[in-house]
Structures are given as structure tokens and as C-alpha cells.
Motif scaffolding. Sequence first.
Motif, mmCIF file in Angstrom:
data_model
loop_
_atom_site.group_PDB
_atom_site.id
_atom_site.type_symbol
_atom_site.label_atom_id
_atom_site.label_comp_id
_atom_site.label_asym_id
_atom_site.label_seq_id
_atom_site.Cartn_x
_atom_site.Cartn_y
_atom_site.Cartn_z
ATOM 1 N N PHE A 244 35.025 72.923 15.493
ATOM 2 C CA PHE A 244 36.342 72.392 15.863
ATOM 3 C C PHE A 244 36.226 70.970 16.393
ATOM 4 O O PHE A 244 37.053 70.093 16.101
ATOM 5 C CB PHE A 244 36.974 73.322 16.907
ATOM 6 N N GLU A 245 35.154 70.722 17.116
ATOM 7 C CA GLU A 245 34.950 69.385 17.678
ATOM 8 C C GLU A 245 34.657 68.376 16.568
ATOM 9 O O GLU A 245 35.123 67.245 16.612
ATOM 10 C CB GLU A 245 33.796 69.429 18.694
ATOM 11 N N THR A 246 33.884 68.829 15.547
ATOM 12 C CA THR A 246 33.589 67.940 14.414
ATOM 13 C C THR A 246 34.865 67.548 13.684
ATOM 14 O O THR A 246 35.075 66.391 13.296
ATOM 15 C CB THR A 246 32.614 68.624 13.453
ATOM 16 N N ARG A 247 35.740 68.535 13.480
ATOM 17 C CA ARG A 247 37.007 68.241 12.803
ATOM 18 C C ARG A 247 37.860 67.269 13.633
ATOM 19 O O ARG A 247 38.495 66.352 13.081
ATOM 20 C CB ARG A 247 37.754 69.548 12.575
ATOM 21 N N LEU A 248 37.875 67.453 14.943
ATOM 22 C CA LEU A 248 38.643 66.547 15.786
ATOM 23 C C LEU A 248 38.109 65.116 15.703
ATOM 24 O O LEU A 248 38.870 64.144 15.711
ATOM 25 C CB LEU A 248 38.619 67.020 17.244
ATOM 26 N N ASP A 249 36.775 64.973 15.578
ATOM 27 C CA ASP A 249 36.176 63.635 15.450
ATOM 28 C C ASP A 249 36.652 62.946 14.174
ATOM 29 O O ASP A 249 36.918 61.742 14.150
ATOM 30 C CB ASP A 249 34.664 63.727 15.480
ATOM 31 N N SER A 250 36.736 63.721 13.089
ATOM 32 C CA SER A 250 37.200 63.134 11.817
ATOM 33 C C SER A 250 38.653 62.686 11.928
ATOM 34 O O SER A 250 39.036 61.622 11.424
ATOM 35 C CB SER A 250 37.034 64.148 10.679
ATOM 36 N N TYR A 251 39.464 63.503 12.596
ATOM 37 C CA TYR A 251 40.854 63.106 12.782
ATOM 38 C C TYR A 251 40.960 61.820 13.638
ATOM 39 O O TYR A 251 41.786 60.933 13.366
ATOM 40 C CB TYR A 251 41.642 64.219 13.481
ATOM 41 N N ASP A 252 40.148 61.744 14.621
ATOM 42 C CA ASP A 252 40.180 60.571 15.502
ATOM 43 C C ASP A 252 39.798 59.306 14.747
ATOM 44 O O ASP A 252 40.360 58.233 14.961
ATOM 45 C CB ASP A 252 39.233 60.806 16.690
ATOM 46 N N GLU A 253 38.817 59.431 13.818
ATOM 47 C CA GLU A 253 38.398 58.279 13.012
ATOM 48 C C GLU A 253 39.532 57.803 12.110
ATOM 49 O O GLU A 253 39.777 56.588 11.967
ATOM 50 C CB GLU A 253 37.176 58.666 12.182
ATOM 51 N N ILE A 254 40.238 58.795 11.492
ATOM 52 C CA ILE A 254 41.366 58.426 10.620
ATOM 53 C C ILE A 254 42.447 57.693 11.433
ATOM 54 O O ILE A 254 42.985 56.667 11.016
ATOM 55 C CB ILE A 254 41.948 59.694 9.952
ATOM 56 N N LEU A 255 42.764 58.222 12.617
ATOM 57 C CA LEU A 255 43.770 57.583 13.468
ATOM 58 C C LEU A 255 43.342 56.182 13.904
ATOM 59 O O LEU A 255 44.163 55.283 14.082
ATOM 60 C CB LEU A 255 44.038 58.445 14.699
ATOM 61 N N GLY A 256 42.037 55.946 14.089
ATOM 62 C CA GLY A 256 41.551 54.616 14.452
ATOM 63 C C GLY A 256 41.844 53.600 13.365
ATOM 64 O O GLY A 256 42.248 52.471 13.648
ATOM 65 N N HIS A 257 41.617 54.014 12.060
ATOM 66 C CA HIS A 257 41.931 53.094 10.955
ATOM 67 C C HIS A 257 43.418 52.775 10.906
ATOM 68 O O HIS A 257 43.820 51.625 10.673
ATOM 69 C CB HIS A 257 41.479 53.725 9.621
ATOM 70 N N VAL A 258 44.221 53.811 11.131
ATOM 71 C CA VAL A 258 45.674 53.584 11.116
ATOM 72 C C VAL A 258 46.073 52.602 12.237
ATOM 73 O O VAL A 258 46.891 51.706 12.051
ATOM 74 C CB VAL A 258 46.413 54.928 11.271
ATOM 75 N N ARG A 259 45.474 52.764 13.428
ATOM 76 C CA ARG A 259 45.798 51.896 14.556
ATOM 77 C C ARG A 259 45.443 50.449 14.251
ATOM 78 O O ARG A 259 46.193 49.519 14.568
ATOM 79 C CB ARG A 259 45.061 52.393 15.801
#
Length: 878
Positions: A244-259
Motif C-alpha cells: 500500500f505504501e508503494t502504491r501511495l509513493d507512485s501516486y505522490d510522484e504523479i501528483l508532483g509532475h502535475v504540480r
Amino acid sequence: MLTIGALANIKHILQKEHFNNNDEKVLSVCTVTKTLKKKKPSYLCIASTPGPHSVISISQLKQYERDGEYKRKRNWALDELKFVDGKSESSETHEFDVMLDKLYKWYAISLHERQNFLVVLHKQVQKHLKGQKIEFRSIPNAWLQDKSPEKTVGKIAEQAAENSDDDNDYEDTQALTDKEISDLTSLVSECDFAIKDAELFIDKLGKKLHELDGANIQSVLTSEQQVKSLMDQIEKAINEAEKFETRLDSYDEILGHVRETMEKMGGKNQMIEIVNNNNIKLMNELNKVITQLDLPYAHQVALSEPDLKTQAGREAAIAAGKSLQNAMNADIDPPLLRLTAVQDQRKRFEKWKAKFSLTISRYMNNLFIHLGNDMAENVPPTVDLTLQKHSAVHKELAGYTELMHWTKAMDRKTYDGLAKVYTSSLNKIYERDIRNFFSQARIMITSKFRGSREDLNTSGAKAKQSANVPYGMLGVNKELWSHGVEPSEREKFDAILEKVLAELEPVALAEQTFCIQFFQLDVLSPTTKNTQTTLDALEKEQDRTEADNITFPQKRIDRQINEEVRKMMMALFGCLEPELNSFIQSFEKLDSFYSLYVLVRLTQHVMSAQDTHSFLSMTFASALVHVKRSFDRFMQQQLQSIRDSKVPKRSKCGILPYVENFEEFAMTAEEIFKKSDRRTDIDKWYIQLVNTIFEYIPIHSGEHQKTPSQVIKMENYHHMYSLLAQIKVPALEPLKKEAKVRYNDALKAYVIKYFGRPLEKLNLFFEGVQQKVSQGVKETEISYQMAYSKQELRKVINQYPAREVKKGLENLYKKVEKHLCEEENLLQVVWHAMQEEFIAQYNFLEERIQKCYAGAMITLEFTIHDILTFFSDIARSH
């Protein structure tokens, strides 16, 4: 170092022995000593009272060796706390400071106690003193947070204290369950022998304990499988959490690109907005510059070819000049001034300005010269004493006022040149008018004098031939004065002087008002770039002077403006002050009393001036200074003439010259200074003159060879008293009283000296009697003394028959009449004083006769009635 168990034990002891008595509960205990001092430790305690409104206190307790009891050494309320200093954020620090009624420096024996004490103290402060800001310095932030793991130390200590408490109250004990009661009963029933055999009972209990331990071990072994299953489940849960933590890291990376993308887009939009705003500002600034530097074509034509002769042409030229002035003084940012278009436009402005200024200069220069020549040729004849006014010139030049203001603002060199041409053109006219005006005033005054004007010019020479003494000198006889003027002639001079001053005022003030308006003299400098620089410099100077505690406000500027006005007026009316001084001095030489008239008149005009800084007021003030000096010089001459006065050589001295002349002087001065603002000046000199007269009357009284000094003093002091009483000057009231005292003293001295003792032998006889009485002889026994017997007294009395006494008084009257002058009419006053003196002597002698020769029927041959008759007959016969 104390362990947690030992800390709990101390806390339990303190709670039981000390705080229970006060119904308080100990929250934290810290064993401390004073920093850098090896003393027996004491205990810092934080305690609270029960109930919803707990009271928190901090106490310092100490155990005393005598009885081993813990006693409270100090106690503070929580709100007395000011701050807490942990000395260091390191958890290994033993020291800490607490500010209560004073600063206390303590050293904690145990780090755990120190930590627990500070944490609990902070918690209580946060809970009970929310409104007060109490600073906790140099303490780890983790200790002061609610989730701090160190705060559990306090709980552990509290639990250990509760477990170790063997003497807890019944409230802390737990009741036995039914099963425990049955088990305990069964155990005791099986061991009835325990009372008889304790060792057997202990062995049986040990076996039971061994069996229970084995059962416990067996139970643990049987539950191993369940424990293993539980551990497998926990491991699976950990694996799922990692996924679950690995999946959250991937989501955070995607949100960083969007930001990042959104930030870039926002930055581009902001830059576009900035560019648009800059373009708008640039456009507005350029429009502003173009508007400011734009000069309409009509104004360009008016500047190039101005028509100053007609009113419409002047109005167009004035409007064009103002437009050019506004354009050249436009407030433009310095960077924009570097633009080529702006520089070119400003060059065009300079050309138009130079051409327009040159045209104005030529036209106004010719106009000033023409007006000056025209006034010089057209001089209207005058019959009365009037000074010609030039309001027509001012009216004609009024239409060019705005052009002069423009020239002052834009071309100061041209302005200064035009001002010089104006002053030089009109100076000749005013000089001619003023000289003719004063010449006419002299003629009007001299025509009223006795004789002709030539007599006035030659009067000085005639006076030198007869007597070289100015008119009106107090210390000189009137016969020796040079020729003076009559009071009516002085009044005529005063009226003409008033006319002269009144005629000068409107002409000078009208010219000054015109110059101020036409040449803009009431403005230090017009509103140009150079002016602004000047004003900025003045403001900086003002700031410096204010920093030095010196007042600089408007006074400095006003003084400079007044100086400019006076400078121009002096160029126009340069001959006014010399002519006025010459006019005044020419008549002061003829009669010094004229200085008194001029002093009063000039003072009235100076004091009544509305503008005390005007040129005319300053001119009058300067002339007033010269007049005041002449007045003071005249008064000094009067004082010196009194000192140098000579006693008349006639048979009777009479009234001294300065006493006689002072009456005319005082009457003249009073008429001049009546209701004048210079009253204090004449009063000051009055006092000096009268004091000098009083001083020199005794000196000069001794210089006359025939008249006794007492008579001279008596007559002159009497004359001064009468005069001072007549003129009624408040400042001379004390001197009037002094004159009366001096007069009475002189009268008494004269009577005593010249009346003497008509019955001299009788007086000598009774002086001898008095001497015997003083030696001890009684007055009633004096007649038994041979030299002072009744017969001797009758012999002396027989020498003064009434006929001889009257004859002696007649001779005395003739002597007094010979001494006294007729002007003062003091003969009867002196004769009456002598009569009083004779009666006093007669009464004295009669009194002595009655005392020393009582019953002898001895009396003088005449009575008081006879004496009064003698004096009265003698006075009537003469």
C-alpha cells in the motif's frame, strides 16, 4: 542516582507524612541541591488540592537530622512563576533555574527527576495559567509536547509508588473473590497442623507452588502453535502495508509532475499580465509626456511674433508665455528626458523662449524710457504744498504685469535689466519732484518768519555778532540768546512738517505697492526648476537650523523679501532720506526747539505705519534716529549750560538764569509733548534737568557778593516749587516735594541768621541763669545770686524799651527788603516768619521770668500784642 523505585518511595513518604495533612496530592518530586554548593539535598515538589478548582503549589522540603522529619522550607503558588531556564536543551544537563520571588539555581541529583519535574510543571502551567505567558527556556521541545514519550516517566513512577505502598488506606485495597476465599479455606483446612508444625506447612506450600509453576509452563508450551499463527498473520499484514505504501509513493510522484506543470503555467500567465501592465503604463506615460510637451500652433505664432501694443495681442502673448512656461517646467521622469524627441522639443522651447524674452525686453525697455521722458516734460504747476503722484504710469504699466512675472520666472537676466531701466528712468523724476517739494516747504516756512528769507539766512551771522549762545539755553540770560522764533512760527513749522510727512506717505506707499505687484517682489523666486532647487536648499537649511534649536520659519524668507523691496525703493527714492534730514537739520540750526517738534511728529508717523518694514517706515525710522540724537544733544547742552551758568552781577541776585528760563522751556515742552508717545523721553530729561538745578542752586548761591546765599536758595527753590506745581508733571511730583522742603530749610536758615536775638542781653542773662540751675541752684533761689538778682534783671529789661525794640525791627525790615528780590514777592513771608520767631523768643523769656522770679512783679516793657502791632505797622508803612 535514584532509581524509579526509590523516587516512588520518597514520593510516598512525602505524601504520607506531609501533604496528606493538607489534603494535597504530590504530582512530581525532584531531589536538588544548590548549584555549586555541596549541601544536604532537598526536595522540590509540585502538589495540587482536590476538587474542580485545584490549587497548584511548588514546595521545597528538607529532612532534618534531629528528628528525621520532612519539613516545608519554602512554598510558592503557581502564579508566582516567572520563567524556567533549563540551561541547555541537552537531556544530560543536571542544572536548571526557576524565577519565583527571586532566581533559584538548582542542581538535580537525577536526570529522570529533573525531566519529570519540568514536564509536570509545564503541564500544570498550560492547564491552570493559560492567560499568562511563562517562558520555558532551553528545554527540549519534545518534553513540552503532549505526545512526548518522556512524560510516561511520571506515570511509571506513580505506579511504582502505588505498588510499593504497604500502608495504603483501605480505599487502595482490593476485596478477595469467592473462588479465592474457597481456595484459601481449602488450603488452610488441609494444613490444620500448620499451627503445630510450621516447617511442614512451609514444605507443603513449596510443593504446591512447584506444581503450579509446572502447570504454567505446560500451558505456555501448548499455546506455542497459536502464537506462531498470530505471528504469521502479523507478517502478512506488514507485507500488505508495504504494498500500500508503494502504491501511495507512485501516486505522490504523479501528483508532483502535475504540480510542476501547473506552476509553470501560472508563471507564464503572470509574466503575460506583467507585460500587459507595463505596456499600459508606458502608453500612459508617453501620452502624458506628449501632452505636457505639446504647444498649440496659436501659441507658437504668439511667441514668435508677439503683438504687445494691443490688449488682445498682450493677452495672447501672456497665454502663450504661460503655456511655454508650463511645458518647460513639466514634471518628467529623468529617464524620459534622454529620449531624442523630448530633447528636440525642449530645444524648440528654448528658441521660442529666447525670442519671446528678447521681444519683451526691447518693448518694455522702450516703454520705461518713454514714460520717464514723458513725465519729465509734463510737470503740472502746483500752488499748494503737494507731491506729484504717478498713478497714471502705474495704470498704464499694469497691463504688462503678467509679462514681467513671466520674465522673472523664465529669464532672470532680462528681468534684472528691465528692473534697472525702470528704476533709473523713474529715479530722475522722483528726485526732481522730491527736491522741488522740500524746496517749496522751506519757502513756505521761511515766508512766515519775521523778515524775509534773506533775514533767515543772515540771522546766524547777526547772532554771532551779538552773542554766540544758541536760543533757549537755560543757563544763560535771555538777553544773551541768539535770535529765535516766536511760538506761532514754531506751530507753523509743525503744521508744514506734518503736511510734508503726510504727502510723502501716499506717494511712496503707492510706488512700493506697484513695484511689489509689478515686479513680483513678494515672491522669493517664481515656480521654476531653478526656484525649486532654491526652495529645496532653503528647506535643507531649515532642517539644519531646527536640528541646532534655531528658529528659521517664515521670518528668514520675509526678511529677504523686505530687503528686495527696500533695495528697489532705495534705487527709486535715493534722495528722500538725505533731503528729509537736510530739511530737518536746517531748521534745527535756527531753533533747537524744532528737534522737539520733529521728534514728536516723526514718532507719530513711525508708530502709525501699517507696514513697519516698508521703505518709507524705515526711512522715517532712520531720520527719527538722527532727530533723537539732536534732541539728546540739545538736552545735554542744557545740562552743561546749567553747570556753566554765571551768577548775575546786579545788586540783588534774585532768580538764577536757569531757574527763570526753565519755566519757558517747560511750558514749551509740555505744549509739544502733550499726549505724545515720546512722553517718557521728556520726563527722563525733566528729572535730570531739575536734579541738576537743585544741585547747582547751592553752589551758585555762594558766589554772589551782596545777596546772602540763604536768600538765593530760598527764592530759587520757591520759584521751582511754584513752577512744578503749575505744570503738574506726574514724573516731577517727588521733586516738587523736595523743592518745598529745600525752600523751607532755606527760609528757616535765613530767619535764624539775620533775625537773630533782638533781646540779646536778656537771652545772655537767662543763659547764665540756666547754667546756675544746671550746677544745682534751684530756680526759686536764683534771685539770691548777686549776678542774677532782681535788680540786675530789671537793669537788663530797662535796656529794651518798646520804642527801641520797634526801631530795631524797622532796621531789620529794611535789611530784609534790601536782600529780597521783587519777582518772588517773599518779603511778607519772611517778615511773618521773623514775627513768629520773635514771639517764640518772647514766650521763652516770659516763661523763664515767671519760673525764676515768681511774685517779683517783673515783666518786659512790651507784650505780644505790642509785637504784633510793631510788625504790622512796619509792614504797612513800607
